[in-house]
Design a protein around this motif. Structure first.
Motif, PDB file in Angstrom:
ATOM      1  N   THR A   1       0.990  -1.008  -0.086  1.00 34.66           N
ATOM      2  CA  THR A   1       0.067   0.029   0.276  1.00 34.66           C
ATOM      3  C   THR A   1       0.990   1.159   0.094  1.00 34.66           C
ATOM      4  OG1 THR A   1      -1.630  -1.184   1.269  1.00 34.66           O
ATOM      5  CG2 THR A   1      -1.781   1.405   1.374  1.00 34.66           C
ATOM      6  N   LEU A   2       0.645   2.223  -0.975  1.00 32.00           N
ATOM      7  CA  LEU A   2       1.133   3.433  -0.804  1.00 32.00           C
ATOM      8  C   LEU A   2       0.798   4.186   0.180  1.00 32.00           C
ATOM      9  CD1 LEU A   2       1.128   4.131  -4.632  1.00 32.00           C
ATOM     10  CD2 LEU A   2       3.246   3.825  -3.400  1.00 32.00           C
ATOM     11  N   LYS A   3       1.480   4.578   1.291  1.00 32.46           N
ATOM     12  CA  LYS A   3       0.967   5.283   2.229  1.00 32.46           C
ATOM     13  C   LYS A   3       0.853   6.721   2.168  1.00 32.46           C
ATOM     14  CE  LYS A   3      -0.180   3.093   5.566  1.00 32.46           C
ATOM     15  NZ  LYS A   3      -1.383   2.487   5.887  1.00 32.46           N
ATOM     16  N   THR A   4       2.228   7.536   1.640  1.00 29.49           N
ATOM     17  CA  THR A   4       2.189   8.603   1.240  1.00 29.49           C
ATOM     18  C   THR A   4       2.709   8.939   0.039  1.00 29.49           C
ATOM     19  OG1 THR A   4       4.493   8.822   2.089  1.00 29.49           O
ATOM     20  CG2 THR A   4       2.664   9.453   3.782  1.00 29.49           C
ATOM     21  N   VAL A   5       2.410   9.852  -0.823  1.00 32.62           N
ATOM     22  CA  VAL A   5       2.904  10.181  -1.928  1.00 32.62           C
ATOM     23  C   VAL A   5       2.932  12.079  -1.901  1.00 32.62           C
ATOM     24  CG1 VAL A   5       2.733  10.309  -4.256  1.00 32.62           C
ATOM     25  CG2 VAL A   5       2.172   8.407  -3.094  1.00 32.62           C
ATOM     26  N   THR A   6       4.177  12.392  -2.036  1.00 30.02           N
ATOM     27  CA  THR A   6       4.436  14.013  -2.421  1.00 30.02           C
ATOM     28  C   THR A   6       5.243  13.987  -3.745  1.00 30.02           C
ATOM     29  OG1 THR A   6       4.427  14.150   0.171  1.00 30.02           O
ATOM     30  CG2 THR A   6       5.269  16.050  -1.257  1.00 30.02           C
ATOM     31  N   PRO A   7       4.498  14.245  -4.768  1.00 29.76           N
ATOM     32  CA  PRO A   7       5.241  14.136  -5.853  1.00 29.76           C
ATOM     33  C   PRO A   7       6.520  15.161  -6.085  1.00 29.76           C
ATOM     34  CG  PRO A   7       3.011  14.400  -6.251  1.00 29.76           C
ATOM     35  CD  PRO A   7       3.207  14.316  -4.924  1.00 29.76           C
ATOM     36  N   GLY A   8       7.610  14.481  -6.565  1.00 27.23           N
ATOM     37  CA  GLY A   8       8.924  14.925  -6.589  1.00 27.23           C
ATOM     38  C   GLY A   8       9.652  15.150  -5.572  1.00 27.23           C
ATOM     39  N   LYS A   9       9.135  14.414  -4.188  1.00 25.99           N
ATOM     40  CA  LYS A   9       9.906  14.581  -2.875  1.00 25.99           C
ATOM     41  C   LYS A   9       9.874  13.345  -2.214  1.00 25.99           C
ATOM     42  CE  LYS A   9       9.000  19.617  -2.059  1.00 25.99           C
ATOM     43  NZ  LYS A   9      10.156  19.973  -2.618  1.00 25.99           N
ATOM     44  N   GLU A  10       8.902  12.577  -2.018  1.00 23.96           N
ATOM     45  CA  GLU A  10       8.723  11.548  -1.356  1.00 23.96           C
ATOM     46  C   GLU A  10       7.513  10.650  -1.458  1.00 23.96           C
ATOM     47  OE1 GLU A  10       7.085  10.273   1.836  1.00 23.96           O
ATOM     48  OE2 GLU A  10       5.614  11.980   1.411  1.00 23.96           O
ATOM     49  N   PHE A  11       8.111   9.278  -1.068  1.00 25.93           N
ATOM     50  CA  PHE A  11       6.815   8.295  -0.918  1.00 25.93           C
ATOM     51  C   PHE A  11       7.120   7.299   0.047  1.00 25.93           C
ATOM     52  CE2 PHE A  11       8.993   5.912  -4.067  1.00 25.93           C
ATOM     53  CZ  PHE A  11       8.649   4.559  -3.962  1.00 25.93           C
ATOM     54  N   SER A  12       6.162   6.689   0.686  1.00 23.42           N
ATOM     55  CA  SER A  12       6.232   5.627   1.541  1.00 23.42           C
ATOM     56  C   SER A  12       5.278   4.543   1.066  1.00 23.42           C
ATOM     57  CB  SER A  12       6.311   6.133   2.899  1.00 23.42           C
ATOM     58  OG  SER A  12       5.082   6.440   3.286  1.00 23.42           O
ATOM     59  N   ASP A  13       5.704   3.362   1.545  1.00 21.75           N
ATOM     60  CA  ASP A  13       4.623   2.134   1.159  1.00 21.75           C
ATOM     61  C   ASP A  13       4.956   1.098   2.418  1.00 21.75           C
ATOM     62  OD1 ASP A  13       6.863   0.231   0.530  1.00 21.75           O
ATOM     63  OD2 ASP A  13       7.084   1.258  -1.276  1.00 21.75           O
ATOM     64  N   GLU A  14       3.824   0.315   2.503  1.00 20.52           N
ATOM     65  CA  GLU A  14       3.949  -0.617   3.398  1.00 20.52           C
ATOM     66  C   GLU A  14       3.367  -1.864   3.061  1.00 20.52           C
ATOM     67  OE1 GLU A  14       2.254   0.405   7.563  1.00 20.52           O
ATOM     68  OE2 GLU A  14       0.784  -0.539   6.912  1.00 20.52           O
ATOM     69  N   ALA A  15       3.742  -3.025   3.635  1.00 18.86           N
ATOM     70  CA  ALA A  15       3.323  -4.277   3.220  1.00 18.86           C
ATOM     71  C   ALA A  15       3.278  -5.029   4.616  1.00 18.86           C
ATOM     72  CB  ALA A  15       4.520  -5.184   2.335  1.00 18.86           C
ATOM     73  N   VAL A  16       1.979  -5.598   4.719  1.00 21.81           N
ATOM     74  CA  VAL A  16       1.767  -6.408   5.967  1.00 21.81           C
ATOM     75  C   VAL A  16       1.751  -8.059   5.538  1.00 21.81           C
ATOM     76  CG1 VAL A  16      -0.109  -6.900   7.716  1.00 21.81           C
ATOM     77  CG2 VAL A  16       0.099  -4.648   6.844  1.00 21.81           C
ATOM     78  N   LEU A  17       2.789  -8.583   6.129  1.00 14.78           N
ATOM     79  CA  LEU A  17       3.214  -9.891   6.018  1.00 14.78           C
ATOM     80  C   LEU A  17       2.666 -10.793   7.135  1.00 14.78           C
ATOM     81  CD1 LEU A  17       6.442  -9.095   4.459  1.00 14.78           C
ATOM     82  CD2 LEU A  17       4.484  -9.306   3.203  1.00 14.78           C
ATOM     83  N   PRO A  18       2.634 -11.942   6.901  1.00 18.59           N
ATOM     84  CA  PRO A  18       2.259 -12.814   7.930  1.00 18.59           C
ATOM     85  C   PRO A  18       3.081 -12.813   9.178  1.00 18.59           C
ATOM     86  CG  PRO A  18       2.377 -14.144   5.866  1.00 18.59           C
ATOM     87  CD  PRO A  18       2.894 -12.971   5.554  1.00 18.59           C
ATOM     88  N   PHE A  19       4.287 -12.522   9.074  1.00 22.66           N
ATOM     89  CA  PHE A  19       5.355 -12.503  10.115  1.00 22.66           C
ATOM     90  C   PHE A  19       5.808 -11.051  10.540  1.00 22.66           C
ATOM     91  CE2 PHE A  19       7.486 -12.760   6.058  1.00 22.66           C
ATOM     92  CZ  PHE A  19       8.221 -11.855   6.180  1.00 22.66           C
ATOM     93  N   GLY A  20       4.981  -9.942  10.117  1.00 15.66           N
ATOM     94  CA  GLY A  20       5.374  -8.593  10.148  1.00 15.66           C
ATOM     95  C   GLY A  20       4.957  -7.578   9.321  1.00 15.66           C
TER      96      GLY A  20
END
Length: 145
Positions: free
Chosen positions: A67-86
């Motif tokens: 899942t894309l958590k934050t997107v600030t075009p030209g500056k930053e983005f963050s993503d997150e994956a929820v997996l069975p172990f963490g």
């Protein structure tokens, strides 16, 4: 209830490339394998914007939803994956430093205690070791044009 074990790694490099060129590579999820050798396949069917999801298959791994958590075009983005172990979180940033830009990729993993030994031994070294390679591959792609 057991505590999660945290793993954190970061890599930063500078370049004279433009932030727009780096951003174009990041926003093109379907072609991430061009700069990240740890990715076998990645695909997004929607816009590159916060809240949207994409699929990713790591080399030698199973498909995961990210899942894309934050997107600030030209500056930053963050993503997150929820997996069975963490949970795995990635933060990608571009910062202007005078005539250059700094490209940073951070990885944060919160792993269940029962899986932390395996993760730390078998998965984390590849993730951590891939940071310099992927950032430097991005720089090579944008400066070779």
């Amino acid at each position: 209830m057991s505590q999660n074990v945290k793993f954190i790694a970061s890599y930063q490099a500078t370049t004279h490339a433009s932030a727009d060129e780096v951003w174009a590579l990041w926003a093109d999820i379907n072609n991430w394998k061009k700069w990240d050798s740890g990715i076998k396949h990645s695909e997004i069917l929607t816009q590159f914007s916060a809240g949207n999801t994409f699929s990713l298959i790591p080399q030698g791994g199973e498909p995961i939803t990210v899942t894309l958590k934050t997107v600030t075009p030209g500056k930053e983005f963050s993503d997150e994956a929820v997996l069975p172990f963490g949970v795995l979180r990635n933060i990608h940033r571009i910062e202007q430093l005078g005539q250059q830009i700094a490209i940073t990729h951070e990885v944060h993993a919160e792993i269940e205690q029962d899986a932390a030994g395996f993760f730390g031994k078998e998965i984390w070294p590849h993730m951590q070791g891939g940071l310099p390679e992927s950032v430097n591959n991005i720089i090579s792609l944008v400066t070779s044009k």
